[in-house]
Motif scaffolding. Structure first.
Motif, PDB file in Angstrom:
ATOM      1  N   GLY A 107       0.796  -1.213   0.000  1.00 29.79           N
ATOM      2  CA  GLY A 107       0.000   0.000   0.000  1.00 29.79           C
ATOM      3  C   GLY A 107       0.832   1.267   0.000  1.00 29.79           C
ATOM      4  O   GLY A 107       0.293   2.372   0.003  1.00 29.79           O
ATOM      5  N   THR A 108       2.152   1.131   0.011  1.00 27.83           N
ATOM      6  CA  THR A 108       3.038   2.292   0.042  1.00 27.83           C
ATOM      7  C   THR A 108       3.734   2.488  -1.301  1.00 27.83           C
ATOM      8  O   THR A 108       3.721   1.603  -2.149  1.00 27.83           O
ATOM      9  CB  THR A 108       4.094   2.139   1.147  1.00 27.83           C
ATOM     10  N   ASN A 109       4.336   3.654  -1.456  1.00 22.21           N
ATOM     11  CA  ASN A 109       5.098   3.980  -2.670  1.00 22.21           C
ATOM     12  C   ASN A 109       6.566   4.138  -2.287  1.00 22.21           C
ATOM     13  O   ASN A 109       6.995   5.210  -1.872  1.00 22.21           O
ATOM     14  CB  ASN A 109       4.600   5.288  -3.302  1.00 22.21           C
ATOM     15  N   ASP A 110       7.321   3.062  -2.389  1.00 23.68           N
ATOM     16  CA  ASP A 110       8.739   3.099  -2.047  1.00 23.68           C
ATOM     17  C   ASP A 110       9.608   3.133  -3.302  1.00 23.68           C
ATOM     18  O   ASP A 110      10.671   3.751  -3.312  1.00 23.68           O
ATOM     19  CB  ASP A 110       9.116   1.877  -1.198  1.00 23.68           C
ATOM     20  N   PHE A 111       9.160   2.435  -4.333  1.00 27.25           N
ATOM     21  CA  PHE A 111       9.885   2.372  -5.603  1.00 27.25           C
ATOM     22  C   PHE A 111       9.249   3.319  -6.615  1.00 27.25           C
ATOM     23  O   PHE A 111       8.123   3.777  -6.441  1.00 27.25           O
ATOM     24  CB  PHE A 111       9.848   0.959  -6.193  1.00 27.25           C
ATOM     25  N   ASN A 112      10.001   3.561  -7.674  1.00 29.85           N
ATOM     26  CA  ASN A 112       9.508   4.396  -8.751  1.00 29.85           C
ATOM     27  C   ASN A 112       9.975   3.855 -10.098  1.00 29.85           C
ATOM     28  O   ASN A 112      11.009   3.180 -10.185  1.00 29.85           O
ATOM     29  CB  ASN A 112      10.047   5.827  -8.625  1.00 29.85           C
ATOM     30  N   GLU A 113       9.216   4.165 -11.131  1.00 37.82           N
ATOM     31  CA  GLU A 113       9.701   4.094 -12.502  1.00 37.82           C
ATOM     32  C   GLU A 113      10.217   5.484 -12.860  1.00 37.82           C
ATOM     33  O   GLU A 113       9.606   6.491 -12.474  1.00 37.82           O
ATOM     34  CB  GLU A 113       8.581   3.721 -13.470  1.00 37.82           C
ATOM     35  N   VAL A 114      11.317   5.542 -13.572  1.00 39.74           N
ATOM     36  CA  VAL A 114      11.863   6.831 -14.002  1.00 39.74           C
ATOM     37  C   VAL A 114      12.052   6.772 -15.509  1.00 39.74           C
ATOM     38  O   VAL A 114      12.834   5.954 -16.016  1.00 39.74           O
ATOM     39  CB  VAL A 114      13.198   7.151 -13.306  1.00 39.74           C
ATOM     40  N   PHE A 115      11.323   7.620 -16.221  1.00 35.75           N
ATOM     41  CA  PHE A 115      11.412   7.684 -17.677  1.00 35.75           C
ATOM     42  C   PHE A 115      12.284   8.881 -18.059  1.00 35.75           C
ATOM     43  O   PHE A 115      12.107   9.990 -17.534  1.00 35.75           O
ATOM     44  CB  PHE A 115      10.016   7.823 -18.294  1.00 35.75           C
ATOM     45  N   LEU A 116      13.234   8.641 -18.961  1.00 37.94           N
ATOM     46  CA  LEU A 116      14.189   9.656 -19.392  1.00 37.94           C
ATOM     47  C   LEU A 116      13.974   9.917 -20.878  1.00 37.94           C
ATOM     48  O   LEU A 116      14.186   9.036 -21.709  1.00 37.94           O
ATOM     49  CB  LEU A 116      15.623   9.180 -19.134  1.00 37.94           C
ATOM     50  N   ASP A 117      13.541  11.120 -21.199  1.00 35.77           N
ATOM     51  CA  ASP A 117      13.193  11.468 -22.583  1.00 35.77           C
ATOM     52  C   ASP A 117      13.975  12.722 -22.980  1.00 35.77           C
ATOM     53  O   ASP A 117      13.579  13.853 -22.681  1.00 35.77           O
ATOM     54  CB  ASP A 117      11.689  11.721 -22.692  1.00 35.77           C
ATOM     55  N   GLY A 118      15.109  12.501 -23.650  1.00 38.59           N
ATOM     56  CA  GLY A 118      15.923  13.632 -24.092  1.00 38.59           C
ATOM     57  C   GLY A 118      16.524  14.434 -22.959  1.00 38.59           C
ATOM     58  O   GLY A 118      16.683  15.650 -23.082  1.00 38.59           O
ATOM     59  N   VAL A 119      16.866  13.773 -21.863  1.00 37.94           N
ATOM     60  CA  VAL A 119      17.432  14.469 -20.704  1.00 37.94           C
ATOM     61  C   VAL A 119      18.875  14.873 -21.018  1.00 37.94           C
ATOM     62  O   VAL A 119      19.688  14.043 -21.426  1.00 37.94           O
ATOM     63  CB  VAL A 119      17.396  13.568 -19.454  1.00 37.94           C
ATOM     64  N   ARG A 120      19.191  16.140 -20.804  1.00 38.28           N
ATOM     65  CA  ARG A 120      20.519  16.659 -21.112  1.00 38.28           C
ATOM     66  C   ARG A 120      21.364  16.724 -19.831  1.00 38.28           C
ATOM     67  O   ARG A 120      20.961  17.334 -18.841  1.00 38.28           O
ATOM     68  CB  ARG A 120      20.430  18.031 -21.775  1.00 38.28           C
ATOM     69  N   ILE A 121      22.522  16.064 -19.881  1.00 38.29           N
ATOM     70  CA  ILE A 121      23.446  16.035 -18.750  1.00 38.29           C
ATOM     71  C   ILE A 121      24.770  16.641 -19.198  1.00 38.29           C
ATOM     72  O   ILE A 121      25.364  16.170 -20.171  1.00 38.29           O
ATOM     73  CB  ILE A 121      23.678  14.598 -18.255  1.00 38.29           C
ATOM     74  N   PRO A 122      25.255  17.684 -18.525  1.00 39.59           N
ATOM     75  CA  PRO A 122      26.539  18.283 -18.918  1.00 39.59           C
ATOM     76  C   PRO A 122      27.670  17.262 -18.862  1.00 39.59           C
ATOM     77  O   PRO A 122      27.681  16.371 -18.002  1.00 39.59           O
ATOM     78  CB  PRO A 122      26.743  19.401 -17.883  1.00 39.59           C
ATOM     79  N   VAL A 123      28.638  17.384 -19.758  1.00 40.09           N
ATOM     80  CA  VAL A 123      29.735  16.420 -19.815  1.00 40.09           C
ATOM     81  C   VAL A 123      30.525  16.391 -18.519  1.00 40.09           C
ATOM     82  O   VAL A 123      31.112  15.361 -18.161  1.00 40.09           O
ATOM     83  CB  VAL A 123      30.673  16.722 -21.004  1.00 40.09           C
ATOM     84  N   GLU A 124      30.516  17.514 -17.777  1.00 39.39           N
ATOM     85  CA  GLU A 124      31.264  17.521 -16.516  1.00 39.39           C
ATOM     86  C   GLU A 124      30.581  16.715 -15.421  1.00 39.39           C
ATOM     87  O   GLU A 124      31.127  16.537 -14.337  1.00 39.39           O
ATOM     88  CB  GLU A 124      31.504  18.952 -16.034  1.00 39.39           C
ATOM     89  N   ARG A 125      29.394  16.171 -15.717  1.00 39.36           N
ATOM     90  CA  ARG A 125      28.705  15.306 -14.754  1.00 39.36           C
ATOM     91  C   ARG A 125      29.025  13.826 -14.982  1.00 39.36           C
ATOM     92  O   ARG A 125      28.445  12.970 -14.320  1.00 39.36           O
ATOM     93  CB  ARG A 125      27.192  15.522 -14.836  1.00 39.36           C
ATOM     94  N   VAL A 126      29.886  13.498 -15.931  1.00 43.37           N
ATOM     95  CA  VAL A 126      30.349  12.113 -16.072  1.00 43.37           C
ATOM     96  C   VAL A 126      31.238  11.778 -14.880  1.00 43.37           C
ATOM     97  O   VAL A 126      32.157  12.527 -14.544  1.00 43.37           O
ATOM     98  CB  VAL A 126      31.137  11.925 -17.387  1.00 43.37           C
ATOM     99  N   ILE A 127      30.966  10.653 -14.224  1.00 43.51           N
ATOM    100  CA  ILE A 127      31.777  10.206 -13.089  1.00 43.51           C
ATOM    101  C   ILE A 127      32.793   9.198 -13.613  1.00 43.51           C
ATOM    102  O   ILE A 127      32.426   8.145 -14.130  1.00 43.51           O
ATOM    103  CB  ILE A 127      30.907   9.567 -11.994  1.00 43.51           C
ATOM    104  N   GLY A 128      34.080   9.523 -13.495  1.00 42.51           N
ATOM    105  CA  GLY A 128      35.113   8.659 -14.051  1.00 42.51           C
ATOM    106  C   GLY A 128      35.256   8.899 -15.540  1.00 42.51           C
ATOM    107  O   GLY A 128      34.953   9.970 -16.062  1.00 42.51           O
ATOM    108  N   ARG A 129      35.697   7.865 -16.252  1.00 43.14           N
ATOM    109  CA  ARG A 129      35.899   7.987 -17.697  1.00 43.14           C
ATOM    110  C   ARG A 129      34.674   7.484 -18.462  1.00 43.14           C
ATOM    111  O   ARG A 129      33.947   6.608 -17.991  1.00 43.14           O
ATOM    112  CB  ARG A 129      37.132   7.189 -18.123  1.00 43.14           C
TER     113      ARG A 129
END
Length: 394
Positions: A208-230
């Motif tokens: 009866g609770t909402n602990d999990f989620n579905e996450v839909f990603l549609d054209g989400v823009r992430i700056p290159v400096e947000r890459v973790i590692g190589r």
């Protein structure tokens, strides 16, 4: 097993216990890895910040990033155990996992930006790994990230995202290349959960609770400096960060002992054939068997702790402890519901005891046999990596 106590560890445990008693947010209403209600979040953010400021969370971090000077691995186990003993909240979300990735692979700019905000709980993180077609086989993930100028554009779907509806940032794995084996070509990102194109849909569960989620990603823009590692090295980032924060293994025995105490109290109140359930021989045998398994589960967790401290880990240690714990936890929940007789079908205020805590625990307990690696997958890991048995044909 070599897991010894000492006066300084006893003193540290007493310090942590007193801190939780004075400052803690009170007991959690539900068992398991659950998401708080929205109205709980402000006080839980404040509580998480207090735990970091006191040096109880993130203590194994390098000192220059806020770690505790002279921290010992046992300290992390003690904090996890005392939070479990108080049945209260620890860290909410996947900040420990994200911190492991940042400390191991992040740039100095990323560390300066993200780590202080983890410690103050200004930023809560979620884990964006699993997908509908990539659960136990994470390497099969298909969420794509393509380079477009100084941003990556991400399209895909994630699922089983605990606390995704509360998170400020997501620790994301996405495929940036299809060349080579499927473990290759995966990249790790720090993604703003409020970015345009992020659609978070809570999943209503059997509890009866909402602990999990579905996450839909549609054209989400992430700056290159947000890459973790190589780029294309996210598989290594993820695997090493998963091993960064494992002190929670110490809380398993404490949780089970608390449930065992509650079961004996319940058996003293519930009735079987008009008599207290504890007067019934069958009930006593069932509780006795369960108590034995609880002690075994606790010792298995202590073995894992001991070998982590002494750097003598075996590939079978953590998987077997998790498998056994999840099975004993399920048995405890089943027993708690069974002791209530016909009242066991009630939930919440309709339940005869503990406002339906056992019913909720029963409905949730199956999740532990899947979370952190399905038990069947973990048994295969033990067979192949620890016992050296022939691999199944894939």
């Amino acid at each position: 097993m070599r897991l010894e106590t000492s006066p300084d560890l006893v003193e540290f445990r007493a310090e942590v216990r007193a801190f939780i008693a004075e400052h803690g947010p009170g007991p959690r209403r539900r068992t398991g890895v659950r998401a708080p209600e929205p109205e709980e979040m402000p006080r839980l953010r404040a509580w998480i910040g207090r735990l970091y400021a006191a040096g109880y969370l993130g203590q194994a971090w390098p000192v220059e990033y806020g770690g505790r000077p002279g921290a010992r691995p046992e300290y992390g186990f003690i904090v996890a155990e005392e939070l479990a003993r108080a049945r209260t909240w620890g860290e909410v979300g996947a900040a420990a996992l994200a911190a492991g990735a940042l400390l191991g692979f992040g740039s100095e700019e990323q560390k300066r930006r993200f780590l202080p905000r983890i410690r103050t709980a200004e930023d809560l993180w979620c884990q964006l790994f699993s997908e509908p077609g990539a659960g136990s086989d994470l390497a099969a993930l298909s969420t794509r990230a393509r380079l477009d100028g100084d941003h990556y554009v991400v399209d895909g779907q994630k699922v089983w995202t605990t606390n995704g509806h509360h998170a400020d940032l997501g620790y994301l794995l996405a495929r940036t290349s299809t060349d080579g084996p499927k473990q290759a070509g995966v990249t790790a990102f720090a993604m703003d959960m409020r970015s345009p194109g992020v659609d978070i849909r809570p999943l209503r569960e059997i509890t009866g609770t909402n602990d999990f989620n579905e996450v839909f990603l549609d054209g989400v823009r992430i700056p290159v400096e947000r890459v973790i590692g190589r780029v294309d090295d996210g598989w290594r980032v993820a695997n090493l960060s998963l091993g960064h924060e494992r002190s929670g293994v110490g809380a398993r025995g404490v949780e089970l002992f608390g449930q065992l105490d509650d079961l004996f109290a319940l058996a003293g109140q519930a009735t079987v054939g008009g008599r207290p359930a504890l007067a019934d021989g069958g009930t006593r045998q069932r509780l006795g068997r369960l108590a034995t398994r609880v002690h075994v589960a606790d010792k298995m967790s202590k073995v894992v702790q001991s070998r982590m401290v002494n750097r003598t880990e075996d590939p079978a240690d953590a998987p077997l402890a998790k498998v056994f714990y999840s099975e004993v936890n399920l048995e405890a929940a089943e027993t708690g519901v069974a002791l209530q007789g016909i009242g066991g079908i009630g939930v919440d205020e309709d339940a005869p005891w503990a406002d339906g805590w056992w019913q909720d625990a029963f409905l949730y307990a199956r999740a532990y046999t899947i979370a952190g690696g399905a038990n069947e997958v973990l048994k295969t890991i033990v067979a192949e990596r620890a016992l050296g048995l022939p691999r199944d044909k894939r």
